[in-house]
Design a protein around this motif. Sequence first.
Motif, mmCIF file in Angstrom:
data_model
loop_
_atom_site.group_PDB
_atom_site.id
_atom_site.type_symbol
_atom_site.label_atom_id
_atom_site.label_comp_id
_atom_site.label_asym_id
_atom_site.label_seq_id
_atom_site.Cartn_x
_atom_site.Cartn_y
_atom_site.Cartn_z
ATOM 1 N N GLN A 234 16.614 20.922 40.085
ATOM 2 C CA GLN A 234 15.671 22.285 39.970
ATOM 3 C C GLN A 234 14.314 21.629 40.123
ATOM 4 O O GLN A 234 13.385 22.341 40.082
ATOM 5 C CB GLN A 234 15.909 23.188 38.977
ATOM 6 C CG GLN A 234 17.349 23.801 39.063
ATOM 7 C CD GLN A 234 17.327 24.935 40.012
ATOM 8 O OE1 GLN A 234 17.021 24.267 41.506
ATOM 9 N NE2 GLN A 234 17.486 26.131 39.854
ATOM 10 N N ILE A 235 14.057 20.353 40.010
ATOM 11 C CA ILE A 235 12.660 20.102 39.423
ATOM 12 C C ILE A 235 11.893 18.795 40.325
ATOM 13 O O ILE A 235 12.479 17.761 40.649
ATOM 14 C CB ILE A 235 12.752 19.755 38.091
ATOM 15 C CG1 ILE A 235 13.080 20.736 37.245
ATOM 16 C CG2 ILE A 235 11.098 18.964 37.437
ATOM 17 C CD1 ILE A 235 13.200 20.514 35.765
ATOM 18 N N GLU A 236 10.754 19.429 40.683
ATOM 19 C CA GLU A 236 9.811 18.331 41.279
ATOM 20 C C GLU A 236 9.407 17.432 40.152
ATOM 21 O O GLU A 236 8.948 18.197 39.190
ATOM 22 C CB GLU A 236 8.825 18.905 42.259
ATOM 23 C CG GLU A 236 9.240 19.789 43.379
ATOM 24 C CD GLU A 236 8.259 20.431 44.174
ATOM 25 O OE1 GLU A 236 7.230 19.769 44.429
ATOM 26 O OE2 GLU A 236 8.388 21.567 44.373
ATOM 27 N N MET A 237 9.030 16.169 40.357
ATOM 28 C CA MET A 237 8.603 15.402 39.299
ATOM 29 C C MET A 237 7.330 14.372 39.427
ATOM 30 O O MET A 237 7.173 14.094 40.741
ATOM 31 C CB MET A 237 9.723 14.589 38.938
ATOM 32 C CG MET A 237 10.871 15.217 38.156
ATOM 33 S SD MET A 237 11.831 14.203 37.058
ATOM 34 C CE MET A 237 13.351 15.076 37.350
ATOM 35 N N PHE A 238 6.740 14.480 38.374
ATOM 36 C CA PHE A 238 5.690 13.142 38.291
ATOM 37 C C PHE A 238 6.460 12.072 37.617
ATOM 38 O O PHE A 238 7.229 12.276 36.625
ATOM 39 C CB PHE A 238 4.501 13.715 37.418
ATOM 40 C CG PHE A 238 3.656 14.616 38.150
ATOM 41 C CD1 PHE A 238 3.073 14.615 39.212
ATOM 42 C CD2 PHE A 238 3.412 15.979 37.452
ATOM 43 C CE1 PHE A 238 2.257 15.453 39.930
ATOM 44 C CE2 PHE A 238 2.651 16.851 37.926
ATOM 45 C CZ PHE A 238 2.162 16.684 39.405
ATOM 46 N N PHE A 239 5.975 10.994 37.991
ATOM 47 C CA PHE A 239 6.511 9.773 37.464
ATOM 48 C C PHE A 239 5.541 8.503 37.606
ATOM 49 O O PHE A 239 4.916 8.368 38.427
ATOM 50 C CB PHE A 239 7.948 9.128 38.259
ATOM 51 C CG PHE A 239 8.517 7.932 37.734
ATOM 52 C CD1 PHE A 239 9.369 7.644 36.550
ATOM 53 C CD2 PHE A 239 7.936 6.706 38.365
ATOM 54 C CE1 PHE A 239 9.718 6.447 36.032
ATOM 55 C CE2 PHE A 239 8.218 5.279 37.699
ATOM 56 C CZ PHE A 239 9.051 5.284 36.714
ATOM 57 N N GLY A 240 5.574 7.776 36.261
ATOM 58 C CA GLY A 240 4.474 6.850 36.185
ATOM 59 C C GLY A 240 4.920 5.869 34.915
ATOM 60 O O GLY A 240 5.793 5.981 34.407
ATOM 61 N N ILE A 241 4.309 4.947 34.999
ATOM 62 C CA ILE A 241 4.608 3.707 33.829
ATOM 63 C C ILE A 241 3.147 3.411 33.035
ATOM 64 O O ILE A 241 2.219 3.192 34.106
ATOM 65 C CB ILE A 241 4.969 2.504 34.712
ATOM 66 C CG1 ILE A 241 6.170 2.541 35.352
ATOM 67 C CG2 ILE A 241 5.294 1.407 33.376
ATOM 68 C CD1 ILE A 241 6.853 1.593 36.198
ATOM 69 N N ALA A 242 3.172 3.566 31.933
ATOM 70 C CA ALA A 242 1.872 3.060 31.186
ATOM 71 C C ALA A 242 1.284 1.676 31.621
ATOM 72 O O ALA A 242 2.035 0.815 31.885
ATOM 73 C CB ALA A 242 2.177 3.162 29.654
ATOM 74 N N ASN A 243 -0.001 1.625 32.004
ATOM 75 C CA ASN A 243 -0.626 0.314 32.230
ATOM 76 C C ASN A 243 -0.257 -0.327 33.532
ATOM 77 O O ASN A 243 -0.639 -1.349 33.635
ATOM 78 C CB ASN A 243 -0.258 -0.743 30.931
ATOM 79 C CG ASN A 243 -1.097 -0.347 29.709
ATOM 80 O OD1 ASN A 243 -0.660 0.598 29.139
ATOM 81 N ND2 ASN A 243 -2.130 -0.801 29.451
ATOM 82 N N HIS A 244 0.498 0.370 34.213
ATOM 83 C CA HIS A 244 1.062 -0.123 35.590
ATOM 84 C C HIS A 244 0.675 0.659 36.780
ATOM 85 O O HIS A 244 0.587 1.816 36.659
ATOM 86 C CB HIS A 244 2.266 -0.687 35.802
ATOM 87 C CG HIS A 244 3.034 -1.764 34.781
ATOM 88 N ND1 HIS A 244 2.720 -1.440 33.542
ATOM 89 C CD2 HIS A 244 2.982 -2.864 34.992
ATOM 90 C CE1 HIS A 244 3.195 -2.683 33.026
ATOM 91 N NE2 HIS A 244 3.209 -3.606 33.774
#
Length: 563
Positions: A234-244
Amino acid sequence: MSILTILFLVATTFQTVHSSTKHYYFTVENKTITRLCRTRTIVTVNGEFPGPQIEVDEEDRVIIEVTNKASSGISIHWHGVYQKRTCWFDGPSYVTQCPIQPGNSFTYNFTVVGQRGTLWWHAHAGWLRATVYGAFIIQPSSNPLPEEHTIILGMSNFFAYFLHDFPGQWWNSDVSAMVDEATAAGVPPNISDALTINGLPGLLYGGCSESDTARVRVAESNTHLLRLVNAAMQIEMFFGIANHTLEVIEIDASYVKPFNTSTVVIGPGQSMNVLITTGSDVGSYLMAARAYSAAPSIPIDNTTSSAILEVGDSSDVPADLPDLPGHFDTAFVTEFEDKVLGLVEGAVPTEIDKEMVITVSMNVLDCPPDASEESCQFFEGRAGASMNNISYVHPNTSILEAFYTGASSGVYTTDFPQYPPVVFDYTGPPPANLNAVRGTKVHVVEYGTRMQVILQGTSLVVAESHPMHLHGFDFFVVGRGLGNYNSSLASTFNLWDPPKHNTVQVPAGGWTALRFLATNPGAWYFHCHLDFHLSVGLGIVLIVENGDEPSEQLVPPPVMPAC
Ligand code: C2O
């Protein structure tokens, strides 16, 4: 050599391909698992969650024997695989096949030609895909990244349904029970309470979550490929990695012009390849995913799933989250999407043979005449959705089989409208009442038609964004805008280097324009990949007829599962 140059070489050089056959055995079965200190039984493939990864080479034949040992019918869809001439093996229940009944088996058999990259597979029957999914990777015949590491991230919001434990409201052990309850009242199902990365929610869910955190180990001082899939219901998402920094190189198994970003936006159904480069120091970093929503008035799961990227021999538990945009940061999403351009230039059909304009809408459906009040608790009707005002209802048999055998009478009609049947200010203040009608209508297209499809969002009930997925094809996303589409906007289309996707977000209160060549015969589901919307009618079936040449025609069917 830069990545861009390498990709160009891969895309353009002639390659010798040694195709082979890859066999997989999928047993659909119940499995007891524990997350966040709660134990539940879920439906899995081979007892694994996420399910087994399929990994094949370009041009391989793939044979997957699926045996159903669970208690309800199931079918499996290979999301993004073209299924050229093999629509029989595409998988959506009641579109290309009847579900495989408990105790029975069905063998999917197809080749992967003309595509490479990260795709995925999932159940395509009821809500079973909540736990029945895995990656489907097609390795290019020559590898652009000799030093690649493959990291599969799945995201799911199904744990939600395991966490409801309030007095008077207990969701039973499976998602279907939760959905049945919502359906019985005619309302949307509850929001989830947890997201996951590789099937695990991560560190931020209180007491017992540390052991439920995925860890991915990569080498120092190197470039790594991450294969991302948004498998959430059900969900669109944001995804990230700290310091990268993430370098996006591929979306939906098509190369894009590489670009850098701190965060990617990924809709349900989409897949994405990104490169990260690790530094020379050993250390751990948090990866995180959370919901994006274009409709602040709708409740969302506002939790954050996390996992640990271990660079080198590190076993630290990091504390710093990557800096993700806010839940309703549509400006960030627009900026991100503006950066997405196709790597291949000049491949879009510049002329079109047929245009369709299709509204994509939420609705209040009328309470059926003999239905109880309890079953119509959504604005005195039932929560519904539609395309061109038709709320799609599955027949109780396979559309493809009915088409192939010429026995469509009583199964479907071919009068799905080419243009919206009611013209109104789609994205303005919604009209008081524009009830959609339930129906099983398809649209038939001649083989080889150069199609243009405008998907027009509406503000009926609520303006939401819709991740629309077309089976059997990739399409070029040639235009997008807010408000109502009109033909003068066609002059703004990008016909040079638009991205090629199998799933695209139609912006809330806006439109998206697609082009594709209808050269794949069959019955192709075209639907919103938010499963609630899909379940209440946000889909159509496009039937592409056979061409004249044998090579333009569907292969004869195997013995299909019976309904
Ligand atoms: Cu990934 Cu019809 O779906």
